[in-house]
Design a protein around this motif. Structure first.
Motif, PDB file in Angstrom:
ATOM      1  N   GLY A 138       0.809  -1.212   0.000  1.00  0.00           N
ATOM      2  CA  GLY A 138       0.000   0.000   0.000  1.00  0.00           C
ATOM      3  C   GLY A 138       0.840   1.259   0.000  1.00  0.00           C
ATOM      4  O   GLY A 138       0.510   2.246  -0.669  1.00  0.00           O
ATOM      5  N   MET A 139       1.934   1.245   0.762  1.00  0.00           N
ATOM      6  CA  MET A 139       2.832   2.406   0.796  1.00  0.00           C
ATOM      7  C   MET A 139       3.488   2.623  -0.572  1.00  0.00           C
ATOM      8  O   MET A 139       3.651   3.764  -1.016  1.00  0.00           O
ATOM      9  CB  MET A 139       3.902   2.219   1.871  1.00  0.00           C
ATOM     10  CG  MET A 139       3.386   2.340   3.289  1.00  0.00           C
ATOM     11  SD  MET A 139       4.696   2.071   4.504  1.00  0.00           S
ATOM     12  CE  MET A 139       3.815   2.400   6.037  1.00  0.00           C
ATOM     13  N   ARG A 142       1.000   4.286  -2.781  1.00  0.00           N
ATOM     14  CA  ARG A 142       0.862   5.713  -2.445  1.00  0.00           C
ATOM     15  C   ARG A 142       2.047   6.510  -2.955  1.00  0.00           C
ATOM     16  O   ARG A 142       1.897   7.647  -3.418  1.00  0.00           O
ATOM     17  CB  ARG A 142       0.687   5.874  -0.937  1.00  0.00           C
ATOM     18  CG  ARG A 142      -0.748   5.617  -0.498  1.00  0.00           C
ATOM     19  CD  ARG A 142      -0.867   4.974   0.862  1.00  0.00           C
ATOM     20  NE  ARG A 142      -0.183   5.681   1.917  1.00  0.00           N
ATOM     21  CZ  ARG A 142       0.009   5.190   3.133  1.00  0.00           C
ATOM     22  NH1 ARG A 142      -0.436   3.981   3.434  1.00  0.00           N
ATOM     23  NH2 ARG A 142       0.627   5.891   4.054  1.00  0.00           N
ATOM     24  N   THR A 162      -5.197   0.388  -6.812  1.00  0.00           N
ATOM     25  CA  THR A 162      -5.284  -0.359  -5.558  1.00  0.00           C
ATOM     26  C   THR A 162      -5.018  -1.852  -5.728  1.00  0.00           C
ATOM     27  O   THR A 162      -5.311  -2.640  -4.833  1.00  0.00           O
ATOM     28  CB  THR A 162      -6.670  -0.167  -4.914  1.00  0.00           C
ATOM     29  OG1 THR A 162      -7.669  -0.700  -5.795  1.00  0.00           O
ATOM     30  CG2 THR A 162      -6.963   1.290  -4.643  1.00  0.00           C
ATOM     31  N   VAL A 165      -3.329  -4.289  -2.710  1.00  0.00           N
ATOM     32  CA  VAL A 165      -3.127  -3.603  -1.435  1.00  0.00           C
ATOM     33  C   VAL A 165      -4.174  -4.050  -0.420  1.00  0.00           C
ATOM     34  O   VAL A 165      -5.259  -4.515  -0.782  1.00  0.00           O
ATOM     35  CB  VAL A 165      -3.167  -2.062  -1.595  1.00  0.00           C
ATOM     36  CG1 VAL A 165      -2.161  -1.599  -2.621  1.00  0.00           C
ATOM     37  CG2 VAL A 165      -4.557  -1.570  -1.945  1.00  0.00           C
ATOM     38  N   SER A 169      -4.813   0.280   3.471  1.00  0.00           N
ATOM     39  CA  SER A 169      -4.102   1.087   2.478  1.00  0.00           C
ATOM     40  C   SER A 169      -5.044   1.556   1.371  1.00  0.00           C
ATOM     41  O   SER A 169      -4.923   2.670   0.865  1.00  0.00           O
ATOM     42  CB  SER A 169      -2.948   0.282   1.866  1.00  0.00           C
ATOM     43  OG  SER A 169      -1.951   0.014   2.820  1.00  0.00           O
ATOM     44  N   HIS A 172      -6.831   4.514   2.590  1.00  0.00           N
ATOM     45  CA  HIS A 172      -5.927   5.668   2.592  1.00  0.00           C
ATOM     46  C   HIS A 172      -5.812   6.250   1.181  1.00  0.00           C
ATOM     47  O   HIS A 172      -5.807   7.472   1.002  1.00  0.00           O
ATOM     48  CB  HIS A 172      -4.548   5.252   3.107  1.00  0.00           C
ATOM     49  CG  HIS A 172      -3.698   6.407   3.528  1.00  0.00           C
ATOM     50  ND1 HIS A 172      -3.240   6.562   4.823  1.00  0.00           N
ATOM     51  CD2 HIS A 172      -3.243   7.484   2.850  1.00  0.00           C
ATOM     52  CE1 HIS A 172      -2.518   7.680   4.907  1.00  0.00           C
ATOM     53  NE2 HIS A 172      -2.501   8.246   3.718  1.00  0.00           N
TER      54      HIS A 172
END
Length: 312
Positions: A138-139, A142, A162, A165, A169, A172
């Motif tokens: 997920g990071m 991003r 996405t 993830v 996340s 987010h």
């Protein structure tokens, strides 16, 4: 105001018609959903809008400028987040942003300010000096988006942002996207294989299949193309034959289903009045224990219009 106009775009690859006379407008600041099964023509359309490939006929206008005549300017205001991660694994998030910032032509204090802004916006400030290999999926996603917003694009294209993830996340990323749209007035084109994401984020949706437009509009309009009626589920404390007969003959009731658990499901149109149904139930010595409306989802609409699941 329309920031993007796609007019009569057609594209062939040898004997395959990838896009067939596609047209739509995208308003400034909106989150625009582009959906279709695999091979529908989504990637081809994105590649044409970003001028990575040319179309056979038709035009694309961005801020009323023709894509082919103002290519350099238009490319400068578009950010593209590809489905595959476009980051350098050997570097930290900060170093990635610095590297891509230089490619955008940023330097000095402006570059540092933009890097810190992107880190804050994406929630990556606390891990800015960690190796990419130490970050969650997920990071990394991003960071992929943070790189694309370094140059403050007016238009951001997100292709399956996405994939792979975790739910936290994903949420987010959703917050990140909505914040970009609301606070920066960024126009976002969003593609996904998860219909619930499109339903959650997008104000307008373009459905494409086999290179052809299937439907285009807001969610209410798309649902109205397929589902003109609603379903209401009623759980009652008693259910007599007379009550069933009277409910079925209420104005606006199209059809009725019932089962032994005191449940009645009414298919109703715009003439139906819930207050009339409640009065009828009370006059028949019964009362409502539960009531639920069944609203069609975009997944239902997509399946109805294309005969396919989105992931086909």
């Amino acid at each position: 105001m329309s920031i993007i106009r796609v007019e009569n775009i057609t594209k062939r690859f040898k004997d395959k018609l990838a896009l067939d006379n596609i047209s739509f407008n995208i308003e400034e600041g909106e989150i625009f959903g582009l959906i279709g099964p695999n091979g529908a023509g989504k990637s081809t359309l994105i590649n044409i809008i970003t001028n990575l490939i040319s179309c056979d006929s038709g035009d694309v206008f961005v801020e009323n400028k023709n894509l082919l005549e103002d290519t350099i300017y238009i490319k400068s205001i578009i950010g593209l987040v590809p489905q595959e991660l476009a980051i350098i694994e050997q570097l930290t998030p900060y170093d990635n942003l610095e590297y891509f910032g230089y490619l955008y032509g940023l330097s000095g204090k402006l570059l540092k300010d933009r890097i810190n802004e992107a880190l804050e916006f994406s929630g990556l400030m606390e891990v800015k000096k960690k190796k990419i290999s130490k970050l969650s999926g997920g990071m990394k996603r991003r960071l992929n988006i943070a790189i694309a917003i370094l140059n403050h694009p007016k238009i951001l294209i997100l292709d399956e942002p996405t994939v792979g993830v975790d739910p936290q996340s994903r949420n987010h990323i959703f917050d990140f996207i909505k914040k970009l749209s609301k606070e920066n007035n960024t126009t976002i084109i969003y593609t996904s294989h998860y219909m619930e994401e499109v339903e959650h984020l997008c104000s307008k949706i373009f459905i494409i299949d086999e290179g052809k437009e299937i439907a285009f509009g807001d969610q209410e309009y798309l649902k109205s193309l397929v589902f003109s009626n609603k379903k209401i589920h009623l759980k009652l404390n008693s259910l007599s034959a007379d009550l069933l007969f009277n409910l079925k003959n209420l104005k606006g009731v199209v059809s009725q289903e019932e089962n032994k658990d005191m449940m009645v499901s009414l298919i109703v149109d715009e003439d139906f009045s819930l207050s009339n149904a409640i009065s009828l139930i009370e006059n028949n010595n019964s009362s409502i224990l539960e009531i639920n409306y069944e609203v069609p989802s975009l997944e239902d609409v997509f399946l109805n219009l294309t005969g396919k699941n989105l992931r086909d």
